[in-house]
Design a protein around this motif. Structure first.
Motif, PDB file in Angstrom:
ATOM      1  N   LYS A 181       2.081  -7.144  -6.632  1.00  0.00           N
ATOM      2  CA  LYS A 181       1.573  -6.037  -5.833  1.00  0.00           C
ATOM      3  C   LYS A 181       0.565  -5.189  -6.581  1.00  0.00           C
ATOM      4  CE  LYS A 181       5.781  -5.527  -3.211  1.00  0.00           C
ATOM      5  NZ  LYS A 181       6.858  -4.585  -2.872  1.00  0.00           N
ATOM      6  N   LYS A 182      -0.161  -4.552  -5.819  1.00  0.00           N
ATOM      7  CA  LYS A 182      -1.138  -3.646  -6.423  1.00  0.00           C
ATOM      8  C   LYS A 182      -0.391  -2.465  -7.013  1.00  0.00           C
ATOM      9  CE  LYS A 182      -4.720  -2.473  -4.115  1.00  0.00           C
ATOM     10  NZ  LYS A 182      -5.635  -1.986  -3.064  1.00  0.00           N
ATOM     11  N   PRO A 183      -0.935  -1.958  -8.026  1.00  0.00           N
ATOM     12  CA  PRO A 183      -0.305  -0.749  -8.575  1.00  0.00           C
ATOM     13  C   PRO A 183      -0.499   0.380  -7.577  1.00  0.00           C
ATOM     14  CG  PRO A 183      -2.359  -1.249  -9.702  1.00  0.00           C
ATOM     15  CD  PRO A 183      -2.080  -2.408  -8.789  1.00  0.00           C
ATOM     16  N   LEU A 184       0.424   1.221  -7.551  1.00  0.00           N
ATOM     17  CA  LEU A 184       0.322   2.318  -6.592  1.00  0.00           C
ATOM     18  C   LEU A 184      -0.703   3.338  -7.054  1.00  0.00           C
ATOM     19  CD1 LEU A 184       4.034   2.954  -5.749  1.00  0.00           C
ATOM     20  CD2 LEU A 184       2.439   1.301  -4.804  1.00  0.00           C
ATOM     21  N   ASN A 185      -1.391   3.819  -6.113  1.00  0.00           N
ATOM     22  CA  ASN A 185      -2.368   4.839  -6.461  1.00  0.00           C
ATOM     23  C   ASN A 185      -1.692   6.198  -6.431  1.00  0.00           C
ATOM     24  OD1 ASN A 185      -2.308   5.892  -3.834  1.00  0.00           O
ATOM     25  ND2 ASN A 185      -3.816   4.420  -3.143  1.00  0.00           N
ATOM     26  N   ALA A 186      -2.422   7.166  -6.756  1.00  0.00           N
ATOM     27  CA  ALA A 186      -1.849   8.506  -6.854  1.00  0.00           C
ATOM     28  C   ALA A 186      -1.164   8.935  -5.565  1.00  0.00           C
ATOM     29  CB  ALA A 186      -2.934   9.507  -7.241  1.00  0.00           C
ATOM     30  N   PHE A 187      -1.825   8.685  -4.517  1.00  0.00           N
ATOM     31  CA  PHE A 187      -1.257   9.136  -3.251  1.00  0.00           C
ATOM     32  C   PHE A 187       0.008   8.353  -2.911  1.00  0.00           C
ATOM     33  CE2 PHE A 187      -1.021   8.787   1.441  1.00  0.00           C
ATOM     34  CZ  PHE A 187      -0.737  10.108   1.707  1.00  0.00           C
ATOM     35  N   MET A 188      -0.022   7.121  -3.215  1.00  0.00           N
ATOM     36  CA  MET A 188       1.152   6.305  -2.936  1.00  0.00           C
ATOM     37  C   MET A 188       2.341   6.790  -3.755  1.00  0.00           C
ATOM     38  SD  MET A 188       0.797   4.077  -0.667  1.00  0.00           S
ATOM     39  CE  MET A 188      -0.604   3.917   0.409  1.00  0.00           C
ATOM     40  N   LEU A 189       2.047   7.129  -4.936  1.00  0.00           N
ATOM     41  CA  LEU A 189       3.116   7.622  -5.786  1.00  0.00           C
ATOM     42  C   LEU A 189       3.664   8.921  -5.212  1.00  0.00           C
ATOM     43  CD1 LEU A 189       1.522   6.948  -9.260  1.00  0.00           C
ATOM     44  CD2 LEU A 189       3.470   5.779  -8.248  1.00  0.00           C
ATOM     45  N   TYR A 190       2.749   9.678  -4.773  1.00  0.00           N
ATOM     46  CA  TYR A 190       3.141  10.959  -4.197  1.00  0.00           C
ATOM     47  C   TYR A 190       3.980  10.720  -2.946  1.00  0.00           C
ATOM     48  CZ  TYR A 190       2.628  15.310  -1.573  1.00  0.00           C
ATOM     49  OH  TYR A 190       2.870  16.435  -0.851  1.00  0.00           O
ATOM     50  N   MET A 191       3.512   9.816  -2.175  1.00  0.00           N
ATOM     51  CA  MET A 191       4.224   9.520  -0.944  1.00  0.00           C
ATOM     52  C   MET A 191       5.627   9.045  -1.221  1.00  0.00           C
ATOM     53  SD  MET A 191       2.074   7.802   2.082  1.00  0.00           S
ATOM     54  CE  MET A 191       2.702   6.294   1.575  1.00  0.00           C
ATOM     55  N   LYS A 192       5.707   8.227  -2.184  1.00  0.00           N
ATOM     56  CA  LYS A 192       6.997   7.674  -2.480  1.00  0.00           C
ATOM     57  C   LYS A 192       7.995   8.749  -2.854  1.00  0.00           C
ATOM     58  CE  LYS A 192       8.264   3.257  -4.038  1.00  0.00           C
ATOM     59  NZ  LYS A 192       8.271   2.194  -4.969  1.00  0.00           N
ATOM     60  N   GLU A 193       7.505   9.661  -3.540  1.00  0.00           N
ATOM     61  CA  GLU A 193       8.391  10.719  -3.980  1.00  0.00           C
ATOM     62  C   GLU A 193       8.695  11.727  -2.891  1.00  0.00           C
ATOM     63  OE1 GLU A 193       7.387  10.950  -8.690  1.00  0.00           O
ATOM     64  OE2 GLU A 193       7.096  12.651  -7.410  1.00  0.00           O
ATOM     65  N   MET A 194       7.717  11.987  -2.149  1.00  0.00           N
ATOM     66  CA  MET A 194       7.880  13.042  -1.169  1.00  0.00           C
ATOM     67  C   MET A 194       8.355  12.607   0.209  1.00  0.00           C
ATOM     68  SD  MET A 194       7.275  15.515  -3.025  1.00  0.00           S
ATOM     69  CE  MET A 194       7.254  16.846  -1.843  1.00  0.00           C
ATOM     70  N   ARG A 195       8.293  11.381   0.443  1.00  0.00           N
ATOM     71  CA  ARG A 195       8.647  10.916   1.772  1.00  0.00           C
ATOM     72  C   ARG A 195      10.021  11.378   2.210  1.00  0.00           C
ATOM     73  NH1 ARG A 195       7.160   7.347   5.247  1.00  0.00           N
ATOM     74  NH2 ARG A 195       5.452   6.671   3.931  1.00  0.00           N
TER      75      ARG A 195
END
Length: 569
Positions: free
Chosen positions: A328-342
């Motif tokens: 998989k592609k490495p997560l970008n900043a927003f994805m990381l953020y999403m993951k945490e905040m979802r």
DNA sequence: TGGCCTTTGAAGGAT
DNA sequence: ATCCTTCAAAGGCCA
């Protein structure tokens, strides 16, 4: 297990914030109690930056010596995320750490952990304690032991270290060297042996602290014995996220390979063509890695990738393709953020649909201060770096076509007025709190500077002022509802994005085209009504937000309000 | 059952 | 140098 709701403490925190998104204020209240903590945080950040800078200056030879050891090899960014979350949880339920202003980036919120190594190179007591607490089997050396390995290196923390796209680019990148070159056969883990032979030079070298990088501090041996806080490494939804399969990746430490978690770091499921063949012909161990997902794929039980896979012969293409591990592609900043905040958003809004959640998250993302975003950019950068080291030959292109078709072309033709996302359940509670939803500035993407110079962003945290002032421009929301307003501000972390011309979106090189990306009229970048903004201002914003709010406020006042599609419905 | 939706960012091919 | 396309996560929804 929900990412952020895992710990009891966290849950409590979440509950506190649950009611409507006025959480900010409440949170801030809590936070205000920990002003000192924030100061520490700032210090930590500063030190982190400094350290990074210092590290970047390390000589190659030095870095060579301190190159991350096998232990580091065992780390994965997925785990890093886990680690962060875990850290957060610890912070909240342990008393040991102060509550972070921003839970999403616990690493930076934990003073000692953020910079576990004291200036003199010693691992801070709390860091050690934490590490041991978290990873009982982790060999957390005392200051003396660490002294040698400390520091500088952490290029892993270096903001200046460019993302390594290819292994050959920078073998010294200390973040974690997953390239098999570091997997010298039979080389014992750093924590098992005082000295490690450098795969290349054969010269004994001492373990580097980078192996204990806060990001990837896990001990291989401990990994499997500790419940995964986020379940990233464990089966989710009944399915193993990273099935263990035999891969081309050689694991130097067979014994350790037994540990799935750890092995995930090292990897597995590499397609031979991606991972250079190890000359030593080590035993191939199937090691799962978060980033590696079997495309439904079930790799052969025996798990060994056929050598043929390496050859890209047209003959086996199809089959081999299927066999090829999906990295998989490495997560970008927003994805990381999403993951945490979802999880948090879900809890707050009762929304379940990801599409809606993501909209909210997108807005919140924009509402983040530069500094906050910087954390994620930095984290993302590290992830990319790690990823590139893990999979030197991997290309994002490799995954093309693996996602089934995503076409859907656009409803681009649909008029902007056609706001009818089939499911846009308004998050009523959320709206009020969405304060500054996207600042134009952020809509430009992020107000962060480029990853190449993240330190700069951190260096001047919460100093969106200049930026915002620049942003005080009229928005052209009408014409491009789904495009972000253009606010040429800071350079974006990624050159690619930043390269966007003024006409194009800003924030991300998002396709303006009919690619279908934004088929439905997305929320406008600046959907927040002024009134909401004012309301939001009523509650004490976080220090980080204050500046942003301030600037946003000013900005909004000077701009025409746009229709808030979401709240509209 | 599997693709869509939705977000931002990154990467890389295409122009 | 830009533009365009695809994918990364996630989970409800829908054909």
């Amino acid at each position: 297990m929900p990412q952020l709701n895992g710990g009891g403490g966290d849950e409590l925190g979440a509950n506190d914030e649950m009611i409507s998104f006025k959480d900010e204020g409440e949170i801030e209240d809590k936070i205000s109690e920990n002003v000192s903590a924030e100061r520490d945080l700032d210090d930590v950040k500063s030190s982190l930056v400094n350290e990074s800078e210092n590290n970047s200056s390390s000589s190659d030879s030095e870095q060579s010596e301190r190159r991350p050891q096998p232990r580091a090899d065992l780390e994965s960014y997925e785990r890093a995320r886990e680690y962060f979350t875990e850290a957060l949880r610890r912070q909240q339920d342990g008393g040991f750490f102060k509550s972070p202003h921003y839970p999403g980036y616990p690493f930076l919120m934990i003073p000692d952990l953020a910079n576990p190594y004291l200036t003199n190179g010693a691992l801070s007591p709390s860091a050690r304690t934490y590490l041991q607490m978290k990873w009982p089997l982790l060999d957390v050396p005392g200051s003396a032991a660490l002294r040698d390995s400390r520091s500088p290196t952490p290029g892993q923390l270096s903001n200046k270290v460019p993302v390594v796209q290819h292994a050959h680019m920078h073998p010294l990148t200390p973040l974690i060297t997953y390239s098999n070159e570091h997997f010298s056969p039979g080389t014992p883990p750093a924590h098992l042996s005082p000295e490690i032979l450098d795969p290349k030079t054969g010269i004994p070298r001492t373990p580097h602290p980078s192996e204990l990088s806060p990001y990837y501090p896990l001990s291989p041996g401990a990994m499997g014995q500790i419940p995964h806080p986020l379940g990233w490494l464990v089966p989710q939804q009944g399915q193993p996220m990273y099935p263990i399969t035999a891969g081309g990746f050689r694991h130097p430490y067979p014994a350790l390979a037994m540990n799935a978690s750890m092995s995930s770091l090292v990897s597995s499921r590499f397609s031979p063509h991606i991972v250079p063949h190890h000359p030593h012909g080590l035993h191939q161990t199937g090691i799962p890695h978060p980033a590696i997902v079997s495309p439904a794929i079930k790799q052969e039980p025996n798990g060994e990738l056929s050598p043929a896979a390496n050859t890209k012969s047209p003959v086996l293409t199809k089959k081999e393709e299927d066999k090829k591990p999906h990295i998989k592609k490495p997560l970008n900043a927003f994805m990381l953020y999403m993951k945490e905040m979802r999880a948090k958003v879900v809890a707050e809004c009762t929304l379940k649909e990801s599409a809606a959640i993501n909209q909210i998250l997108g807005r919140r993302w924009h509402s983040l201060s530069r500094e906050e975003q910087a954390k994620y950019y930095e984290l993302a950068r590290k992830e990319r770096q790690l990823h590139s080291q893990l999979y030197p030959g991997w290309s994002a292109r490799d995954n093309y076509g693996k996602r089934k078709k995503r076409k859907r072309d656009n409803k681009t033709d649909s008029t902007p007025e056609d706001f009818s996302p089939r499911n846009k359940k308004p998050c009523v509670q959320y709206l009020p709190q969405e304060k500054m939803i996207d600042s134009p500035a952020s809509s430009h993407g992020s107000m962060l500077d480029s990853p190449a110079t993240p330190s700069a962003a951190l260096a001047s945290p919460a100093a969106p002022a200049p930026t915002h002032s620049e942003q005080a421009q009229p928005l052209s929301l009408t014409t491009k509802p789904d495009r972000h307003h253009h606010f040429p501000l800071l350079s974006k972390p990624s050159s690619s994005s930043s390269s966007s011309s003024s006409t194009s979106s800003s924030s991300s090189s998002q396709p303006t085209s009919a690619s279908g990306r934004q088929s439905t009229p997305p929320l406008l970048s600046r959907p927040l009504p002024l009134a909401s903004l004012h309301a939001s201002l009523l509650s004490p914003p976080s220090p980080y937000h204050q500046a942003a709010i301030h600037s946003h406020h000013a900005l909004f006042q000077s701009q025409p309000l746009s229709l808030v599609t979401k709240s509209a419905d």
